[in-house]
Design an enzyme around this catalytic site. Structure first.
Site, PDB file in Angstrom:
ATOM      1  N   PRO A 263      -9.120  -3.468  13.153  1.00 26.51           N
ATOM      2  CA  PRO A 263      -9.880  -2.356  13.740  1.00 26.51           C
ATOM      3  C   PRO A 263     -10.583  -1.529  12.668  1.00 26.51           C
ATOM      4  CG  PRO A 263      -7.683  -2.475  14.688  1.00 26.51           C
ATOM      5  CD  PRO A 263      -7.687  -3.419  13.517  1.00 26.51           C
TER       6      PRO A 263
ATOM      7  N   HIS B 171      -2.724  -4.090   7.671  1.00 21.70           N
ATOM      8  CA  HIS B 171      -3.845  -5.006   7.446  1.00 21.70           C
ATOM      9  C   HIS B 171      -3.333  -6.419   7.169  1.00 21.70           C
ATOM     10  CE1 HIS B 171      -7.754  -2.687   6.889  1.00 21.70           C
ATOM     11  NE2 HIS B 171      -6.887  -1.769   7.290  1.00 21.70           N
TER      12      HIS B 171
END
Length: 345
Positions: free
Chosen positions: A183, A90
């Site tokens: 995502p 992330h």
């Protein structure tokens, strides 16, 4: 016999291709691995300033400190290993590997919707506190998080790789960017490939790094649509195996329940994840789509049958990920004293 011969030929070609990609990636110098987001390098690219000996004099016990603290945390909660690998991804996906995900303020990446289930912040804070005692104002949070992802991988049985150091911490962190880029489990393969290409990664890296889902867990809320209302049809996702669907409905009787990403060997770093995709047992639609898309399905087939190849290539792709968009030049970033906040001095 013709079909078997064709499959064998395809396998050999894929194996040769993959070995070429792996050899090329591992033999490249740090100058060429993981180009940063849309940045035209000046003189040398940022990765060129990373070095395996960066802390040899200024903080020689760095990796030992990180290792000891992580072992203490993992002994209390083994699920933190998967959480730290995810936290690292992330971070690197948004503005590169600059520890921007760790900044704890209103409107930061950490407060984004896509970050709500992230864990491991306290672990990094604990490591940073210990390092500041030993080596004050020396080691970046970005370097700590990158090593933590490596240590987490090794803890669950994955490969070891050397981590080059010298990343600096970013000063900008925006929740909207995280929500737009990271995502969320329902994107198609084309979208995922475009994201990875923007990071300087490729289809091989996408399939390899998705293999980290061989460990880890997911909130049942994330897969509700696949179980009951796929694409607004009011029916389950037809790409799910019928028996697996029944199992998931039982485990996810409540949306706040947790389910393993790998339904067969959730605590082991292995290729069961890829074999699950072949059996229509990918938990996230982004996982299952890797096997249904022609650009990535051959890699899934290959890794499902070649554990050692997956093992070795995972290390290569993680090095590439850890070098995405790094801040290394004199006028870039800072060394935070506290990973949660930018420096005030």
């Amino acid at each position: 016999m013709v079909m078997k011969s064709n499959r064998f030929t395809l396998f050999v070609l894929l194996l040769q291709l993959l070995m070429l990609v792996a050899a090329t990636s591992s033999s490249k110098s740090l100058n060429n691995i993981g180009k940063p987001n849309n940045i035209v390098p000046k003189l040398l690219p940022p990765q060129a300033y990373l070095s395996f000996s960066h802390y040899h004099s200024s903080c020689p016990d760095l990796e030992a400190i990180i290792h000891r603290r992580l072992q203490a945390w993992f002994n209390k909660d083994y699920t933190l290993a998967a959480s730290l690998i995810r936290l690292h991804f992330h971070d690197c996906a948004v503005r590169g590997c600059d520890a921007s995900i760790l900044l704890n303020s209103r409107g930061s990446e950490r407060s984004a919707e896509v970050s709500k289930t992230l864990r491991g912040y306290r672990v990094i804070d604990d490591i940073k506190k210990q390092i500041e005692i030993k080596c004050p104002k020396t080691v970046s949070c970005a370097d700590i998080l990158t090593v933590a992802a490596r240590e987490a991988t090794v803890r669950v049985g994955g490969p070891f790789w050397e981590v080059p150091f010298g990343r600096k911490d970013g000063k900008i962190s925006i929740d909207r960017e995280a929500n737009r880029i990271v995502p969320q489990g329902y994107e198609n393969v084309t979208t995922l490939i475009k994201l990875f290409e923007s990071l300087g990664l490729n289809e091989l890296d996408l399939v390899i790094l998705s293999g980290s889902h061989t460990i880890g867990r997911c909130n049942c809320q994330t897969i509700q649509n696949r179980l009951y209302n796929f694409n607004g049809t009011r029916r389950p996702d037809p790409s799910l195996d019928t028996n697996y669907l029944k199992t998931l409905k039982t485990k996810c009787s409540k949306t706040y329940n947790i389910v393993d990403l790998d339904g067969t060997t959730p605590r082991t770093f292995d290729v069961a994840y890829y074999n699950n995709l072949k059996k229509k047992m990918g938990l996230l639609s982004t996982d299952q789509s890797l096997y249904s898309n022609e650009r990535t399905s051959n890699f899934v087939e290959l890794f499902a049958s070649q554990p050692s190849l997956f093992y070795d290539q995972f290390a290569v792709s993680m090095v590439k990920l850890g070098n995405v968009g790094v801040l290394t030049r004199p006028n870039e970033g800072e060394i935070r004293s506290n990973c949660n906040f930018i420096n005030r001095y």
